[in-house]
Design a protein around this motif. Structure first.
Motif, PDB file in Angstrom:
ATOM      1  N   ARG A  91       0.817  -1.222   0.000  1.00  0.00           N
ATOM      2  CA  ARG A  91       0.000   0.000   0.000  1.00  0.00           C
ATOM      3  C   ARG A  91       0.850   1.271   0.000  1.00  0.00           C
ATOM      4  O   ARG A  91       0.347   2.356  -0.253  1.00  0.00           O
ATOM      5  N   ALA A  92       2.123   1.128   0.308  1.00  0.00           N
ATOM      6  CA  ALA A  92       2.984   2.302   0.498  1.00  0.00           C
ATOM      7  C   ALA A  92       3.450   2.893  -0.825  1.00  0.00           C
ATOM      8  O   ALA A  92       3.851   2.181  -1.732  1.00  0.00           O
ATOM      9  N   ARG A  93       3.395   4.173  -0.909  1.00  0.00           N
ATOM     10  CA  ARG A  93       3.987   4.892  -2.041  1.00  0.00           C
ATOM     11  C   ARG A  93       5.432   5.146  -1.671  1.00  0.00           C
ATOM     12  O   ARG A  93       5.718   5.687  -0.606  1.00  0.00           O
ATOM     13  N   TYR A  94       6.350   4.744  -2.531  1.00  0.00           N
ATOM     14  CA  TYR A  94       7.766   4.864  -2.225  1.00  0.00           C
ATOM     15  C   TYR A  94       8.520   5.252  -3.478  1.00  0.00           C
ATOM     16  O   TYR A  94       8.400   4.597  -4.515  1.00  0.00           O
ATOM     17  N   ASP A  95       9.288   6.325  -3.406  1.00  0.00           N
ATOM     18  CA  ASP A  95      10.096   6.774  -4.527  1.00  0.00           C
ATOM     19  C   ASP A  95      11.531   6.298  -4.290  1.00  0.00           C
ATOM     20  O   ASP A  95      12.214   6.825  -3.410  1.00  0.00           O
ATOM     21  N   PRO A  96      12.003   5.296  -5.053  1.00  0.00           N
ATOM     22  CA  PRO A  96      13.365   4.787  -4.851  1.00  0.00           C
ATOM     23  C   PRO A  96      14.437   5.860  -5.011  1.00  0.00           C
ATOM     24  O   PRO A  96      15.520   5.740  -4.458  1.00  0.00           O
ATOM     25  N   GLY A  99      15.767   9.601  -1.892  1.00  0.00           N
ATOM     26  CA  GLY A  99      16.808   9.918  -0.929  1.00  0.00           C
ATOM     27  C   GLY A  99      16.598   9.239   0.414  1.00  0.00           C
ATOM     28  O   GLY A  99      15.727   8.388   0.589  1.00  0.00           O
ATOM     29  N   SER A 100      17.399   9.680   1.383  1.00  0.00           N
ATOM     30  CA  SER A 100      17.407   9.018   2.688  1.00  0.00           C
ATOM     31  C   SER A 100      16.101   9.244   3.461  1.00  0.00           C
ATOM     32  O   SER A 100      15.667   8.381   4.215  1.00  0.00           O
ATOM     33  N   GLY A 101      15.470  10.393   3.293  1.00  0.00           N
ATOM     34  CA  GLY A 101      14.218  10.663   3.998  1.00  0.00           C
ATOM     35  C   GLY A 101      13.120   9.693   3.586  1.00  0.00           C
ATOM     36  O   GLY A 101      12.358   9.197   4.426  1.00  0.00           O
ATOM     37  N   GLU A 102      13.050   9.412   2.308  1.00  0.00           N
ATOM     38  CA  GLU A 102      12.051   8.479   1.802  1.00  0.00           C
ATOM     39  C   GLU A 102      12.336   7.060   2.301  1.00  0.00           C
ATOM     40  O   GLU A 102      11.443   6.321   2.697  1.00  0.00           O
ATOM     41  N   ARG A 103      13.604   6.680   2.309  1.00  0.00           N
ATOM     42  CA  ARG A 103      13.993   5.350   2.795  1.00  0.00           C
ATOM     43  C   ARG A 103      13.693   5.221   4.291  1.00  0.00           C
ATOM     44  O   ARG A 103      13.187   4.202   4.748  1.00  0.00           O
ATOM     45  N   GLU A 104      13.982   6.250   5.059  1.00  0.00           N
ATOM     46  CA  GLU A 104      13.710   6.219   6.498  1.00  0.00           C
ATOM     47  C   GLU A 104      12.210   6.113   6.782  1.00  0.00           C
ATOM     48  O   GLU A 104      11.800   5.433   7.718  1.00  0.00           O
ATOM     49  N   ARG A 105      11.389   6.764   5.967  1.00  0.00           N
ATOM     50  CA  ARG A 105       9.942   6.687   6.133  1.00  0.00           C
ATOM     51  C   ARG A 105       9.459   5.250   5.949  1.00  0.00           C
ATOM     52  O   ARG A 105       8.660   4.740   6.745  1.00  0.00           O
ATOM     53  N   LEU A 106       9.978   4.584   4.927  1.00  0.00           N
ATOM     54  CA  LEU A 106       9.587   3.200   4.681  1.00  0.00           C
ATOM     55  C   LEU A 106      10.134   2.271   5.775  1.00  0.00           C
ATOM     56  O   LEU A 106       9.470   1.329   6.188  1.00  0.00           O
ATOM     57  N   GLN A 107      11.331   2.554   6.272  1.00  0.00           N
ATOM     58  CA  GLN A 107      11.883   1.757   7.371  1.00  0.00           C
ATOM     59  C   GLN A 107      11.032   1.906   8.630  1.00  0.00           C
ATOM     60  O   GLN A 107      10.783   0.931   9.334  1.00  0.00           O
TER      61      GLN A 107
END
Length: 134
Positions: A91-96, A99-107
């Motif tokens: 369900r998550a929208r994730y932009d590979p 950057g690090s902020g997007e990766r941290e949000r998914l983590q």
């Protein structure tokens, strides 16, 4: 899917949940260390790049338990935990390329999902979260 079950099998052996003769003394250097943590990997997920930001996503994480007994309780529900993480990622929208902020949000999403679905008191921390997206 096969990789996930292989890791779970290794973890159950490391925690003493497998057959008594299958406990491997050298297992501590592999993906799971007896009575300390469990390394779980989600399956490879396919998605619509226009809607989700990725066409293929894989993720994994390690779970540290406060005591060995909590690890055994967690293993009873590990399938539910992994499936919940896969649903959350689906369900998550994730932009590979975000950057690090997007990766941290998914983590954080993965760690929060594990804590929410795991039995109470079984997870000390969720760490070594890795994300592989295309």
């Amino acid at each position: 899917m096969q990789r996930r079950w292989f890791i779970v099998l290794l973890g159950s052996v490391a925690l003493g949940l497998g057959a008594p003769g299958l406990r491997a003394p050298g297992l501590g250097v592999g993906p799971a260390r007896a009575d300390t943590f469990m390394a779980l990997a989600t399956g490879s997920l396919r998605g619509d790049p226009a809607r989700l930001g990725w066409s293929s996503l894989r993720a994994g994480f390690r779970v540290e338990f406060p005591v060995p007994a909590s690890g055994r309780r967690f293993m009873e529900r590990q399938r539910d935990v992994v499936e919940a993480v896969e649903r959350a990622l689906g369900r998550a929208r994730y932009d590979p390329d975000g950057g690090s902020g997007e990766r941290e949000r998914l983590q954080r999403l993965i760690a929060d999902t594990v804590r929410r679905v795991a039995p109470d008191g079984t997870v000390r921390r969720v760490y070594d979260i890795w994300i592989e997206a295309r």
